[in-house]
Design an enzyme around this catalytic site. Structure first.
Site, PDB file in Angstrom:
ATOM      1  N   CYS A  78     -83.131 -31.364   1.926  1.00 24.33           N
ATOM      2  CA  CYS A  78     -83.162 -30.873   0.547  1.00 24.33           C
ATOM      3  C   CYS A  78     -81.800 -30.281   0.171  1.00 24.33           C
ATOM      4  O   CYS A  78     -80.813 -31.005   0.114  1.00 24.33           O
ATOM      5  CB  CYS A  78     -84.320 -29.899   0.353  1.00 24.33           C
ATOM      6  SG  CYS A  78     -84.675 -29.571  -1.393  1.00 24.33           S
ATOM      7  N   HIS A 178     -88.625 -33.210   1.483  1.00 30.00           N
ATOM      8  CA  HIS A 178     -88.970 -32.292   2.572  1.00 30.00           C
ATOM      9  C   HIS A 178     -89.824 -33.033   3.599  1.00 30.00           C
ATOM     10  O   HIS A 178     -91.038 -33.166   3.406  1.00 30.00           O
ATOM     11  CB  HIS A 178     -89.752 -31.089   2.032  1.00 30.00           C
ATOM     12  CG  HIS A 178     -88.909 -30.110   1.295  1.00 30.00           C
ATOM     13  ND1 HIS A 178     -88.238 -29.080   1.934  1.00 30.00           N
ATOM     14  CD2 HIS A 178     -88.612 -29.999  -0.021  1.00 30.00           C
ATOM     15  CE1 HIS A 178     -87.573 -28.377   1.030  1.00 30.00           C
ATOM     16  NE2 HIS A 178     -87.770 -28.917  -0.162  1.00 30.00           N
ATOM     17  N   GLU A 180     -90.857 -31.998   6.370  1.00 33.88           N
ATOM     18  CA  GLU A 180     -91.835 -31.063   6.954  1.00 33.88           C
ATOM     19  C   GLU A 180     -93.063 -30.882   6.061  1.00 33.88           C
ATOM     20  O   GLU A 180     -94.067 -30.306   6.494  1.00 33.88           O
ATOM     21  CB  GLU A 180     -91.166 -29.712   7.244  1.00 33.88           C
ATOM     22  CG  GLU A 180     -90.927 -28.814   6.044  1.00 33.88           C
ATOM     23  CD  GLU A 180     -89.694 -29.159   5.221  1.00 33.88           C
ATOM     24  OE1 GLU A 180     -89.360 -28.354   4.326  1.00 33.88           O
ATOM     25  OE2 GLU A 180     -89.063 -30.216   5.459  1.00 33.88           O
TER      26      GLU A 180
END
Length: 199
Positions: A78, A178, A180
């Protein structure tokens, strides 16, 4: 065991990135210790917040030159990807200049900003990060600034305009989304960074 270090940029999503690697069974450490960063096998440059605040934190921690001189693989996430470019319009701040390109505010096309949610990612070059991931898979984005497609783009997405969803040059890799927070595709991308990106 690969030594994975998450560079402590002073931003908010450090623990969520660490948990994503923990779930995959990889040991990671969050640190801004220069010696640990230099000795890592693979590094993560995460980022949430503004470019000028992140660059200020890196400067205060004497990390800018260290990051610029790294020869092992680095994955920017990001804002971390945006910091890899030459300049960010967010705060009009010079960034790390690892990969050519500039970070600009996404133009007003009538869509709400920030872009927040799932979006399709199109691979435009072969890149080990995307091994085993289906073309046009969805990843999770939260951002108001983006890098225009250029010669270092390996994947693009569209939010009113095309932008770089992933960039790569030599040992530096960046993703605007992202991983994650991107479910199984994000988990596979992180696994690919550890196991498929050479060091």
């Amino acid at each position: 065991m690969t030594n994975i270090t998450i560079i402590d940029t002073g931003c908010a999503n450090l623990s969520s990135v660490k948990f994503a690697f923990d779930r995959l069974g990889y040991n990671t450490e969050i640190t801004f210790d220069l010696n640990k960063i230099k000795s890592a096998d693979k590094l993560i440059l995460p980022g949430v917040g503004t470019a000028n605040a992140a660059m200020y934190n890196l400067q205060e921690r004497q990390l800018i030159e260290t990051i610029q001189n790294l020869t092992q693989p680095v994955l920017g996430i990001c804002l971390g990807m945006q910091l890899m470019t030459e300049f960010s319009e967010e705060g009009n701040v010079p960034t790390l200049n690892l990969i050519s390109g500039k970070t600009n505010r996404i133009p007003d096309t009538g869509l709400p900003l920030p872009q927040m949610g799932w979006n399709r990612v199109q691979f435009v070059k072969n890149c080990p990060l995307f091994d085993g991931i289906v073309q046009n898979s969805h990843f999770y984005f939260v951002h108001s600034y983006a890098v225009s497609p250029n010669e270092h783009s390996v994947a693009i997405s569209n939010y009113g305009v095309n932008f770089s969803a992933a960039i790569a040059k030599e040992n530096f890799y960046g993703v605007q989304f992202h991983p994650e927070r991107s479910g199984k595709n994000g988990a596979l991308l992180l696994k690919n960074f550890v196991e498929k990106v050479p060091f």
